[in-house]
Structures are given as C-alpha cells and as structure tokens.
Write an enzyme that holds these catalytic residues in place. Structure first.
Site, PDB file in Angstrom:
ATOM      1  N   CYS A 153       8.428 -13.060  12.653  1.00 16.84           N
ATOM      2  CA  CYS A 153       8.710 -11.646  12.391  1.00 16.84           C
ATOM      3  C   CYS A 153       9.931 -11.522  11.488  1.00 16.84           C
ATOM      4  O   CYS A 153      10.943 -12.191  11.716  1.00 16.84           O
ATOM      5  CB  CYS A 153       9.001 -10.915  13.698  1.00 16.84           C
ATOM      6  SG  CYS A 153       7.687 -11.098  14.936  1.00 16.84           S
ATOM      7  N   SER A 154       9.858 -10.629  10.487  1.00 24.47           N
ATOM      8  CA  SER A 154      11.015 -10.459   9.606  1.00 24.47           C
ATOM      9  C   SER A 154      12.142  -9.778  10.391  1.00 24.47           C
ATOM     10  O   SER A 154      11.897  -9.023  11.327  1.00 24.47           O
ATOM     11  CB  SER A 154      10.633  -9.654   8.364  1.00 24.47           C
ATOM     12  OG  SER A 154      10.021  -8.450   8.724  1.00 24.47           O
TER      13      SER A 154
ATOM     14  N   CYS B  98       7.963   0.468   4.311  1.00 25.34           N
ATOM     15  CA  CYS B  98       8.498  -0.801   3.790  1.00 25.34           C
ATOM     16  C   CYS B  98       8.166  -0.990   2.311  1.00 25.34           C
ATOM     17  O   CYS B  98       8.668  -1.911   1.667  1.00 25.34           O
ATOM     18  CB  CYS B  98       7.972  -1.967   4.618  1.00 25.34           C
ATOM     19  SG  CYS B  98       8.366  -1.779   6.361  1.00 25.34           S
TER      20      CYS B  98
ATOM     21  N   HIS C 216      14.848  -8.474   5.248  1.00 26.23           N
ATOM     22  CA  HIS C 216      13.994  -7.316   4.985  1.00 26.23           C
ATOM     23  C   HIS C 216      14.753  -5.994   5.184  1.00 26.23           C
ATOM     24  O   HIS C 216      14.504  -5.270   6.147  1.00 26.23           O
ATOM     25  CB  HIS C 216      12.766  -7.398   5.898  1.00 26.23           C
ATOM     26  CG  HIS C 216      11.753  -6.317   5.698  1.00 26.23           C
ATOM     27  ND1 HIS C 216      11.569  -5.665   4.499  1.00 26.23           N
ATOM     28  CD2 HIS C 216      10.862  -5.756   6.565  1.00 26.23           C
ATOM     29  CE1 HIS C 216      10.604  -4.753   4.641  1.00 26.23           C
ATOM     30  NE2 HIS C 216      10.178  -4.779   5.881  1.00 26.23           N
TER      31      HIS C 216
END
Lengths: 377, 101
Positions: free
Chosen positions: A207-208, A83, A326
């Site tokens: 949570c993304s 990420c 994201h």
C-alpha cells in the site's frame, strides 16, 4: 499530437515535513520549476490538490501561487480529481495552451498529509469513493477494493502474494537510488511478505504511504527538448459492483488507448513508464491495461524482471507511489518530473537512450485516469 | 432483491442509472430477483475507517447473483472463499449484510 513542451521541472523531497507548511512545499517546487525554465512569463497556473480543504483548511492554492511568486493578475485554479488531481491539472494546462489562450503555464501539485492522524486522512481519502452507495455503507475501503481484485486475480491467474511483493520490492529498490524518494531503506522479500496485513492479501508494503510533498512543471508552446506528444483522460465505474470485468480498470485502458492514438505510437514504442502503483496490485493491472503485457499475464512480466529499470519495459524507475511516496495532488506531476529527467538523461535508474515515456495517473477506485506521452526531441 | 434491467439491451445492475451505460439509449427498469449468489471475490479488512473500526477485521465480498448477471458488494458475517454460496440476511444502514450458506 500537441504543440506543448516541458520547459522546467521542480520537486521537493517526498516524506514527512512537520516544519514546512503546504504553501512552503508548493512554492519550493514552483520556484525550482520556474528557475529550471529560465523564469519565463507565466500566463496561467493550475494546482492539483485533493484534501487541502478537508485536512489543512486551505483552498485558493492557484491564487496563492500567483500572489506569492508575483506572477500578476493571471487566471489560476485548483484542480481536484482525487489521486489523479495532478494529471488532470497538467491536462488543463495543456488544453489552455492548445486552445490558444495561453503560451506558458505553470502546473503544480501538492499534498500535506503527515500532520493529520491516520483516521482523519483515511476519512478524507474515502471522499474519493461514492459515499452515497451500499458499497461504502458495507465498509469497503480503498485498500479493500484492491484486495478484492487481488484475491480474484490470484484465483484466475496462478499469481500469488509473492508476485505483489516482487512489485513492492522492485519499486523499493528503484527508490534507493532516488534522493527525492520517501523510502530509502532497503527491504527484503520476506519482510514484505510477512508485513502487517492491511486488507487481505495486501500488507503494509503493498500500500502506498501517507506523504508530504509537491512537484511543478512549466509547460509552453515554445519548443524545448521534451515534447508532450499526447494527453488523454477517461472516467470509469465509481463502484466495484458495477465493473463488467473485475480484473479490468476501464479508465486506465481507455485513457491509454486514446493517448496512443493521439500520439501515433503503441505500447511497444514506449521506453520508460511511470504508472499509478497506489497498491502493488494496481501496478500489475495497469501494465496489462496499458498494453505492455497480455491480460492476466502482468504477474509473469514482474516475475521475469521485465519491469525493472534493467528490463525491457522499465516501470516506476522513480520508486513509484509505493516507495517514492504518494502526496496525492502532487503524484501526477512527480511522475512527469521523473520522466522528463529520464528523457534528459539525468534520472536515477536512467534507462539508456530513453526517447518515449508514458505517465498514467489514477483517481478513486478507477474513477479517473490520465495518460501523458512524452518524447525527447 | 431489487435490480435494474435495461429495456432495450441485456444490461443489468444492482444500482439504477439515468441511461443504460451499455446501449446509451435504453432506460433501466426495476425487477425483483433472489439475492442468493456465489462469492466472486472477497477481502478481510483489518485497517478500517473510524466508523467501522469497532467491527474490524470484517469481510467484504462481491456476490455474483444466481438469477441475474449482477454483482453486489456485501458485508459477510463470517470469512469466506471464492465459490462459497451466500444469501442476504438483512439490509442495515444501507448495506447488504450477507450470510454464508
């Protein structure tokens, strides 16, 4: 201090784009950044991307950018750092300029995730763990790692699920003003608190999401109004059971310490922050690790509204990963995109007079972290 | 349970490393200790990867061993709370499966 400046920024909207290919998203962001920079000669390209090969069967993204944009036979590369792929790609571009090899570099990030099933994407994301470990074999997941942290954090500090919900709500409220954000529907604290559980105590809003999107930057040693004061990167434990202190992510702390030292500034000098809130819990830990608030007290700052765009330390005024979205490889670049807008005075949730900005991008369960400090000059 | 202890400082871990990450000079040596420990933290995983979907929701705990300054990630046979005592039941497919005492 670096001799590197930001000349152009570009970003697609983040969300679900079934009719656009990964290449189209990537090129759209790159073209916007090049136009914003006045179409300079580009000496190299770095593209941050994590799962293009795994779920989209597409690599060679650097060469695709150079070829499709007609940039010539210049050196290009795809950069993978889970990420943190975007943040690391930016750092490679900066180091290429610092070395004297390049004058101007195009740095981009992209991910295309929404075409694949949740189980395919989950499988691909799990490649960012140490899969040859007893921990992975036990069934630990990414949300699971931050769920374990959250339960211990609650136990040691007096924080509760409500404080995590307040992080998610803040970032959702910020996203409502950002037309490029994935989520633009309001949510309530009750809705966030009572959402479906992903991994106790983290619910859906903690949570993304999965996201399609791309972002790009043109950086150069020629001067502009936004100076990259410092670039730093660290690694950390790849397994939860190796953490000295479970409530600490050393890669964030160390990359922050190095970035402050190189820039000659401290956390108290930073006006606006984009950090890697892959989970609501991560934002609370990161604001502590970056020195904005005392250890084990980040939740109090959230409760007091200090991290809102109107607070004294505005965090994730773009909506963050939780609500801006994201798209993994694009995230680190999108953070810089938003901070440059803050420094230019044209951002959604504009912070009055923002002069120094900090971006922190995390990869894996604390495996990689980059920190960049930008200054309006 | 096999753990690894540095031969020149007090670093210990459940996994081996080439060099001690604490003193950077010592080498880690294997040692046997009791697997009994205390739940340091935990989570209940409701959304699981495909390979674990058939057992979800399941509990993952970080166990602090009693006999060494080592934590180990384990799957539990039942939900737990921080402070619960736990012991190793068996190893299965490379995972530590613990049971609540």
């Amino acid at each position: 201090m670096t001799n590197v400046y930001v000349h152009g920024i570009g970003m697609t909207q983040f969300g679900t784009f079934v009719d656009k290919s990964m290449k189209e998203l990537l090129l759209e962001a790159c073209i916007k950044a090049l136009e914003d920079a006045g179409n300079p000669k580009v000496d190299a390209v770095y593209v941050g991307n994590f799962m293009g090969g795994a779920i989209y069967n597409q690599e060679i993204l650097g060469a695709i950018v150079a070829n499709e944009l007609g940039l010539g036979f210049i050196p290009t590369a795809k950069v993978e750092g889970a990420c943190a792929s975007g943040g690391i790609a930016l750092r490679q571009g900066i180091m290429g300029i610092l070395s004297g090899e390049y004058e101007t570099v195009l740095v981009a990030g992209v991910e295309k995730m929404k075409h694949a099933s949740t189980s395919e994407v989950t499988q691909a994301i799990n490649a960012a763990m140490d899969n040859d470990s007893n921990e992975k074999q036990a069934g630990l997941t990414f949300p699971g790692f931050f769920g374990v942290l959250a339960n211990r954090y609650f136990y040691e500090t007096g924080a509760s699920k409500k404080h995590l919900a307040m992080v998610a709500l803040k970032n959702r409220e910020h996203a409502l003003n950002n037309p490029l954000a994935q989520f633009q529907k309001p949510a309530t604290l009750d809705e966030i608190m009572n959402a479906r559980i992903i991994t106790n105590p983290l619910g859906l809003f903690d949570c993304s999401p999965m996201t399609d999107g791309a972002a790009a930057l043109v950086i150069s040693k020629k001067k502009s109004g936004v100076h990259i004061r410092s670039s730093a990167q660290s690694s950390g434990p790849t397994q939860m059971q190796d953490a000295d202190d479970l409530l600490s992510i050393p890669a964030i702390r160390e990359s922050g310490r190095l970035a402050y030292e190189k820039a000659g500034v401290g956390p108290e000098d930073i006006d606006v922050v984009e950090i890697h809130d892959c989970f609501s819990m991560t934002e609370v830990l990161a604001i502590e690790e970056l020195g904005f608030f005392n250890k084990r007290e980040g939740w109090k700052a959230v409760e007091e509204g200090r991290t809102k765009s109107t607070g004294d330390k505005p965090v994730n005024t773009s909506g963050g990963l939780l609500s801006r979205g994201h798209p993994i490889g694009a995230t680190g670049i999108a953070q810089i995109y938003h901070l440059v807008r803050q420094l230019r005075g044209t951002a959604p949730n504009q912070v009055d007079g923002a002069r120094l900005a900090l971006a922190q991008n995390l990869g894996g369960t604390g495996s990689y972290s980059t920190v960049h400090i930008l200054e309006r000059v | 349970m096999k753990i690894f202890k540095c031969n020149s400082c007090d670093y210990v871990s459940v996994s081996s490393k080439y060099t001690c990450p604490q003193c950077r000079t010592g080498k880690l040596e294997a040692q046997e200790v009791s697997p009994i420990g205390t739940v340091f933290s935990f989570t209940d995983i409701h959304i699981a990867p495909a390979e674990f979907a058939d057992i979800a929701p399941y509990t993952i705990a970080l166990i602090q061993l009693d006999e060494a300054n080592v934590k180990v990630t384990a799957r539990m046979d039942d939900p737990v709370q921080i402070g619960d005592k736990a012991d190793l039941d068996k190893m299965e497919n490379g995972a530590y499966l613990y049971t609540k005492l």
